[in-house]
Design a protein around this motif. Sequence first.
Motif, PDB file in Angstrom:
ATOM      1  N   PHE A 143      -0.138  -2.593 -11.837  1.00 41.85           N
ATOM      2  CA  PHE A 143      -0.924  -1.356 -11.792  1.00 41.85           C
ATOM      3  C   PHE A 143      -1.381  -0.977 -13.194  1.00 41.85           C
ATOM      4  CE2 PHE A 143       2.198  -1.397  -8.384  1.00 41.85           C
ATOM      5  CZ  PHE A 143       1.394  -1.187  -7.280  1.00 41.85           C
TER       6      PHE A 143
ATOM      7  N   GLY B 128       0.867  -1.183   0.000  1.00 44.02           N
ATOM      8  CA  GLY B 128       0.000   0.000   0.000  1.00 44.02           C
ATOM      9  C   GLY B 128       0.900   1.228   0.000  1.00 44.02           C
ATOM     10  N   ALA B 129       0.598   2.180  -0.889  1.00 40.09           N
ATOM     11  CA  ALA B 129       1.542   3.277  -1.133  1.00 40.09           C
ATOM     12  C   ALA B 129       1.958   4.039   0.140  1.00 40.09           C
ATOM     13  CB  ALA B 129       0.950   4.212  -2.177  1.00 40.09           C
TER      14      ALA B 129
ATOM     15  N   CYS C 154      -8.872  -3.270  -4.422  1.00 38.07           N
ATOM     16  CA  CYS C 154      -7.613  -3.487  -3.695  1.00 38.07           C
ATOM     17  C   CYS C 154      -7.824  -3.218  -2.202  1.00 38.07           C
ATOM     18  CB  CYS C 154      -6.503  -2.606  -4.274  1.00 38.07           C
ATOM     19  SG  CYS C 154      -4.841  -3.106  -3.757  1.00 38.07           S
TER      20      CYS C 154
ATOM     21  N   GLN D  76      -5.932  -8.551  -2.610  1.00 35.58           N
ATOM     22  CA  GLN D  76      -5.926  -7.622  -1.469  1.00 35.58           C
ATOM     23  C   GLN D  76      -7.350  -7.263  -1.027  1.00 35.58           C
ATOM     24  OE1 GLN D  76      -4.065  -7.295  -4.253  1.00 35.58           O
ATOM     25  NE2 GLN D  76      -2.165  -6.202  -3.889  1.00 35.58           N
TER      26      GLN D  76
ATOM     27  N   GLY E  41      -7.964   3.952  -4.172  1.00 35.12           N
ATOM     28  CA  GLY E  41      -6.772   4.687  -3.756  1.00 35.12           C
ATOM     29  C   GLY E  41      -5.898   4.998  -4.953  1.00 35.12           C
ATOM     30  N   ALA E  42      -4.648   5.334  -4.692  1.00 36.46           N
ATOM     31  CA  ALA E  42      -3.713   5.633  -5.779  1.00 36.46           C
ATOM     32  C   ALA E  42      -2.293   5.311  -5.336  1.00 36.46           C
ATOM     33  CB  ALA E  42      -3.800   7.101  -6.169  1.00 36.46           C
TER      34      ALA E  42
ATOM     35  N   THR F 262      -7.132   5.461   3.125  1.00 35.82           N
ATOM     36  CA  THR F 262      -7.489   6.537   2.198  1.00 35.82           C
ATOM     37  C   THR F 262      -8.908   6.292   1.667  1.00 35.82           C
ATOM     38  OG1 THR F 262      -6.369   5.332   0.412  1.00 35.82           O
ATOM     39  CG2 THR F 262      -5.093   7.036   1.570  1.00 35.82           C
TER      40      THR F 262
ATOM     41  N   ALA G 195      -2.895  -0.420   4.532  1.00 36.02           N
ATOM     42  CA  ALA G 195      -2.165   0.161   3.396  1.00 36.02           C
ATOM     43  C   ALA G 195      -1.578   1.537   3.704  1.00 36.02           C
ATOM     44  CB  ALA G 195      -3.119   0.270   2.195  1.00 36.02           C
TER      45      ALA G 195
HETATM   46  O1  MRU Z   1       0.517  -3.796  -4.758  1.00 32.53           O
HETATM   47  P1  MRU Z   1      -0.076  -3.105  -3.574  1.00 32.53           P
HETATM   48  O2  MRU Z   1      -0.935  -3.972  -2.730  1.00 32.53           O
HETATM   49  O3  MRU Z   1       0.962  -2.336  -2.769  1.00 32.53           O
HETATM   50  O4  MRU Z   1      -1.025  -2.003  -4.241  1.00 32.53           O
HETATM   51  C1  MRU Z   1      -1.776  -1.154  -3.427  1.00 32.53           C
HETATM   52  C2  MRU Z   1      -2.717  -0.315  -4.172  1.00 32.53           C
HETATM   53  O5  MRU Z   1      -2.776  -0.315  -5.386  1.00 32.53           O
HETATM   54  C3  MRU Z   1      -3.541   0.628  -3.370  1.00 32.53           C
HETATM   55  O6  MRU Z   1      -4.788   0.831  -3.954  1.00 32.53           O
HETATM   56  C4  MRU Z   1      -2.813   1.972  -3.294  1.00 32.53           C
HETATM   57  O7  MRU Z   1      -1.483   1.777  -2.874  1.00 32.53           O
HETATM   58  C5  MRU Z   1      -3.459   2.904  -2.366  1.00 32.53           C
HETATM   59  S1  MRU Z   1      -3.238   2.404  -0.681  1.00 32.53           S
HETATM   60  C6  MRU Z   1      -3.880   3.558   0.326  1.00 32.53           C
END
Ligand code: MRU
Length: 347
Positions: free
Chosen positions: A315, A46-47, A158, A197, A236-237, A170, A164
């Motif tokens: 992504f 999660g970012a 996700c 996820q 999210g992003a 978020t 995350a």
């Molecule tokens: O590959 P991941 O599980 O790290 O990807 C996470 C996502 O794509 C989430 O939607 C994004 O990071 C937003 S988390 C607040």
Amino acid sequence: MLYSVVWKNNSVLLIDQTRLPNEYAVVEIHRSEDMAEAIRTMIVRGAPAIGVAAAYGMYLGAREIETSKREEFLQQLEKVAQLLRSTRPTAVNLFWAIGRMMQTAYETLGTIAEIQQTLLETAQTINAEDIQTCQAIGDHGLAALPKTPEKLTILTHCNTGALATAGYGTALGVVRSAWREGRLTRVFADETRPRLQGAKLTAWECVQEGIPVTVITDSMAAHCMKQGLIDAVIVGADRIAANGDTANKIGTYSLAIVAQKHNIPFFVAAPVSTIDFTLASGSLIPIEERHPSEIYQIGDTLLTPSGVEFYNPAFDVTPAELITAIITENGAFAPGDLIKAQKNSVL
Ligand code: MRU
């Protein structure tokens, strides 16, 4: 409240997200190499969460450096930064947090011990700020949600929750706020192939909080929208370009297309640290490609015949024109107005 990254007794505690929901296990990280591995293998993911984890990883690396010479210390710290940067390419929060830690090291005058101490304090600040940021996103998201119907069913993709981020979440933070304010009937969680996820983590977080949740496979989203089951989509992003194009978990783009087809508002919720103002458009965002075993294998079971090829981008990029608004800690903005998110910074 649930915290995925915690600083305790001189080490970092991570909830092992690869084991949920079947097992709640906590991993103790003492060294920067182990933090890099935890990010790479998605023990922490999660970012925003990997940004916080990387900030602590920088401190763990800094405290291992044995020199009294400032230049040598900074050179070795740059190597720690390179290792952590090499773990995952798409989520910009990772690079943002590492950059902030490096800048702190360069700007702090004093002994090596004093720089190390300041680095720990900066990582703790990044951690605490992320929780505040998510709560502010929750408030602004609540205000941005459609006013009718009074109680909404929200589809998400996700995991964007407490796991995350440093806490609260978020997109799932907005869902949490909507639930607490009585504006939510139910969440639909895409399972989110291939790492699941949504099925594993979002569903688990919802169950912990008593939020009614329905898990669907990704391919069911369009059908659910057509049946009138969904009032809004919130995702999210991992990185948002200056023009509002948004990289997020694979499957987000198709979700945005079908939401538009059914006149359903499509929101992105993310901290300002996820906006990469150095990239003019989403085509410049690096997309992580992960190992094909995520597609061809579940546990020990092989799903496909031998002799086939795989493509596993983690992504995709949703064009800005499909996004109703981007919800940040500084308010909700039209994707074309993102510069205001930075200028109106209140935190
Ligand atoms: O590959 P991941 O599980 O790290 O990807 C996470 C996502 O794509 C989430 O939607 C994004 O990071 C937003 S988390 C607040």
